[in-house]
Design an enzyme around this catalytic site. Structure first.
Site, PDB file in Angstrom:
ATOM      1  N   HIS A 107       0.872  -1.171   0.000  1.00 18.23           N
ATOM      2  CA  HIS A 107       0.000   0.000   0.000  1.00 18.23           C
ATOM      3  C   HIS A 107       0.915   1.228   0.000  1.00 18.23           C
ATOM      4  CE1 HIS A 107      -2.740   2.925   1.983  1.00 18.23           C
ATOM      5  NE2 HIS A 107      -3.729   2.181   1.542  1.00 18.23           N
TER       6      HIS A 107
ATOM      7  N   ASP B  72       3.180  -4.935   8.112  1.00 15.33           N
ATOM      8  CA  ASP B  72       1.969  -4.128   8.053  1.00 15.33           C
ATOM      9  C   ASP B  72       0.779  -5.098   8.125  1.00 15.33           C
ATOM     10  OD1 ASP B  72      -0.303  -2.868   7.149  1.00 15.33           O
ATOM     11  OD2 ASP B  72       0.648  -1.876   5.454  1.00 15.33           O
TER      12      ASP B  72
ATOM     13  N   GLN C 210      -4.305  -5.397   6.636  1.00 15.35           N
ATOM     14  CA  GLN C 210      -5.273  -6.235   5.918  1.00 15.35           C
ATOM     15  C   GLN C 210      -5.408  -7.628   6.501  1.00 15.35           C
ATOM     16  OE1 GLN C 210      -7.524  -5.520   3.737  1.00 15.35           O
ATOM     17  NE2 GLN C 210      -6.852  -3.405   3.590  1.00 15.35           N
TER      18      GLN C 210
ATOM     19  N   LYS D 158     -10.013  -1.671  10.707  1.00 16.20           N
ATOM     20  CA  LYS D 158     -10.057  -2.823   9.788  1.00 16.20           C
ATOM     21  C   LYS D 158     -10.618  -4.051  10.500  1.00 16.20           C
ATOM     22  CE  LYS D 158      -7.369  -0.798   6.534  1.00 16.20           C
ATOM     23  NZ  LYS D 158      -7.920  -0.288   5.285  1.00 16.20           N
TER      24      LYS D 158
ATOM     25  N   CYS E  83      -4.734   2.525  -3.628  1.00 13.29           N
ATOM     26  CA  CYS E  83      -3.493   3.026  -3.006  1.00 13.29           C
ATOM     27  C   CYS E  83      -2.356   2.024  -3.187  1.00 13.29           C
ATOM     28  CB  CYS E  83      -3.682   3.348  -1.526  1.00 13.29           C
ATOM     29  SG  CYS E  83      -4.905   4.604  -1.223  1.00 13.29           S
TER      30      CYS E  83
HETATM   31  N1  7TS Z   1      -1.537  -0.844   4.761  1.00 12.33           N
HETATM   32  C1  7TS Z   1      -2.432  -1.608   4.117  1.00 12.33           C
HETATM   33  C2  7TS Z   1      -2.037  -2.971   3.653  1.00 12.33           C
HETATM   34  C3  7TS Z   1      -3.727  -1.113   3.918  1.00 12.33           C
HETATM   35  O1  7TS Z   1      -4.612  -1.880   3.284  1.00 12.33           O
HETATM   36  C4  7TS Z   1      -4.082   0.180   4.367  1.00 12.33           C
HETATM   37  C5  7TS Z   1      -5.432   0.773   4.113  1.00 12.33           C
HETATM   38  C6  7TS Z   1      -3.109   0.909   5.062  1.00 12.33           C
HETATM   39  C7  7TS Z   1      -1.855   0.380   5.232  1.00 12.33           C
HETATM   40  C8  7TS Z   1      -3.401   2.254   5.643  1.00 12.33           C
HETATM   41  O2  7TS Z   1      -4.233   2.106   6.740  1.00 12.33           O
HETATM   42  P1  7TS Z   1      -4.797   3.402   7.503  1.00 12.33           P
HETATM   43  O3  7TS Z   1      -5.775   2.832   8.494  1.00 12.33           O
HETATM   44  O4  7TS Z   1      -3.644   4.074   8.160  1.00 12.33           O
HETATM   45  O5  7TS Z   1      -5.431   4.247   6.456  1.00 12.33           O
HETATM   46  N2  7TS Z   1      -6.107   0.224   2.997  1.00 12.33           N
HETATM   47  C9  7TS Z   1      -7.208   0.706   2.422  1.00 12.33           C
HETATM   48  C10 7TS Z   1      -7.837   0.063   1.338  1.00 12.33           C
HETATM   49  O6  7TS Z   1      -7.463  -0.992   0.847  1.00 12.33           O
HETATM   50  N3  7TS Z   1      -8.903   0.770   0.951  1.00 12.33           N
HETATM   51  O7  7TS Z   1      -8.990   1.857   1.745  1.00 12.33           O
HETATM   52  C11 7TS Z   1      -7.940   1.823   2.661  1.00 12.33           C
END
Ligand code: 7TS
Length: 405
Positions: free
Chosen positions: A122, A199, A202, A225, A363
């Site tokens: 991501h 990370d 997911q 999540k 992303c």
């Molecule tokens: N890493 C991964 C693998 C992710 O899927 C996401 C967010 C992030 C980091 C960032 O997470 P945040 O909570 O700090 O925003 N992924 C997604 C997505 O797949 N669609 O919207 C956000």
């Protein structure tokens, strides 16, 4: 134990609403999960009964809020099987956790060092490391992927050298659902004395990791999540690493003593928790973890696997539909396109039929570049989705195809 999806759905008020005149089918769980009543109640209780700032008041409300917040930290510690509560740092989410670690390594890395990321990341696990490399003169190397959306582990072996200081990989790819072989990645990195950040944004809703057994150096995730609220997450770091890294932000709560000449920092975890945190969010994160564990991660994974198999089979009945990300080891995410049709158009039509999917590059532009496509339609499933909803998606995509081709 048998899994009664209809009973589970009763826990999620949002699943009862209509969208554009149809019962909602929510298939954008990789972007954010829906919240069960237990988590919503926890938020309402906090603001109705014991809202107060923490770690600083002698009054009862402040103590109650502090106790609940620290109890949530211990729930997170137990859930991820972390040795010490002070190794759990509350953050605003995965992105914050990654930036905290990247910022810390700016004082450790030097010119000539190398950091490795995977092709499946991501943007939040790419951009902070690019910024770190710009600041330090270190260089960024990429573990490539293959057509099925799996990491080329043979390349990993050659990219990993004594120059490698850090390796960053997601446990599960948000765009494709691939589950990466993190055990092997961590073990091989450690053999080269490189540190590893995983990370878990997911994977956290589907897989319960044992962070001590994994022996990982850092792990980050977001509560939203995994049925918790937005704006809160956690960073795990081995104590020796967290002690070595400088604080990310300065302010209240993170100090031991302040004079205009010099400030000394608080002990872990407070050193990394400047300012008033998302108190309610942290407590509700704990409630979300309780909720998921009551169902059980094995039950969740088994059920979601059956949905993935069914949805893959149903969608592939549509001629001209191509699925991206066909690793044998994947979570219930299906990224696809209809031949000759832009994903945005498909997403718009299925929304009109009450179905929420995500469209675009998710992303993860490098993955889209690899396949030479502008983006995909992504259906990402959770344990509260049903086979009937898969059927609704299939019919809606079929309808989109007939309208657009
Ligand atoms: N890493 C991964 C693998 C992710 O899927 C996401 C967010 C992030 C980091 C960032 O997470 P945040 O909570 O700090 O925003 N992924 C997604 C997505 O797949 N669609 O919207 C956000």
């Amino acid at each position: 134990m048998s899994f009664d999806v209809q009973k589970i759905r009763e826990d999620f008020p949002i699943l009862h609403r209509q969208v554009n005149g149809y019962p909602l089918v929510y298939l954008d769980n990789a972007a954010t999960s829906q919240k069960p009543q237990a988590v919503i109640d926890c938020i309402v209780d906090y603001y109705s009964l014991y809202n107060a700032n923490i770690h600083r008041g002698v009054h009862t409300l402040s103590q109650e809020a502090t106790d609940a917040y620290e109890k949530a930290r211990r729930k997170i510690q137990q859930h991820f099987h972390i040795a010490l509560p002070e190794e759990v740092i509350f953050t605003s989410g995965t992105t914050h956790g990654i930036n905290l670690v990247a910022n810390g390594f700016a004082s450790i890395l030097k010119k000539g060092d190398e950091v490795l990321v995977s092709a499946l990341e991501h943007h939040s696990n790419i951009v902070p490391w690019q910024m770190l490399c710009e600041r330090t003169g270190a260089s960024l190397k990429v573990i490539p992927m293959n057509e099925s959306g799996e990491l080329r582990m043979d390349h990993y072996d050659t990219l990993l050298t004594p120059k490698t200081q850090l390796v960053f990989v997601n446990h599960v790819s948000n765009a494709l659902g691939t589950i990466n072989p993190i055990e092997e990645i961590i073990e091989k990195a450690h053999a080269m004395n490189a540190a590893v950040l995983i990370d878990g944004a997911q994977s956290c809703a589907h897989i319960r990791p044992d962070l001590q057994k994994l022996n990982v150096d850092f792990y980050v995730t977001s509560a939203h999540k995994m049925c918790g609220p937005t704006g809160v997450g956690m960073l795990y770091g081995k104590k020796e690493w967290l002690e070595k890294l400088p604080p990310y932000q300065g302010g209240g709560e993170m100090i031991k003593e302040v004079t205009f000449e010099k400030t000394t920092y608080a002990e872990l975890p407070h050193k990394f928790e400047a300012g008033t945190p998302n108190i309610c969010g942290g407590i509700a994160f704990g409630a979300a973890i309780d909720y998921l564990n009551e169902i059980g991660f094995e039950t969740i994974a088994n059920y979601e696997d059956s949905l993935l198999i069914y949805a893959t089979q149903r969608l592939l009945e549509i001629e001209g539909l191509k699925i991206y990300g066909t690793s044998k080891n994947k979570t219930a995410v299906i990224s696809f396109n209809l031949e000759g049709i832009h994903p945005y158009d498909v997403g718009t039509i299925v929304d009109k039929l009450g179905i929420a999917v995500r469209t675009g590059h998710h992303c993860a532009q490098p993955i889209m570049d690899f396949y030479n496509i502008p983006g995909t339609v992504r259906a990402s499933f959770s344990f509260y989705n049903t086979k009937e909803e898969v059927d609704r998606l299939t019919e809606a995509v079929q309808r989109a195809k007939s309208m657009l081709s």
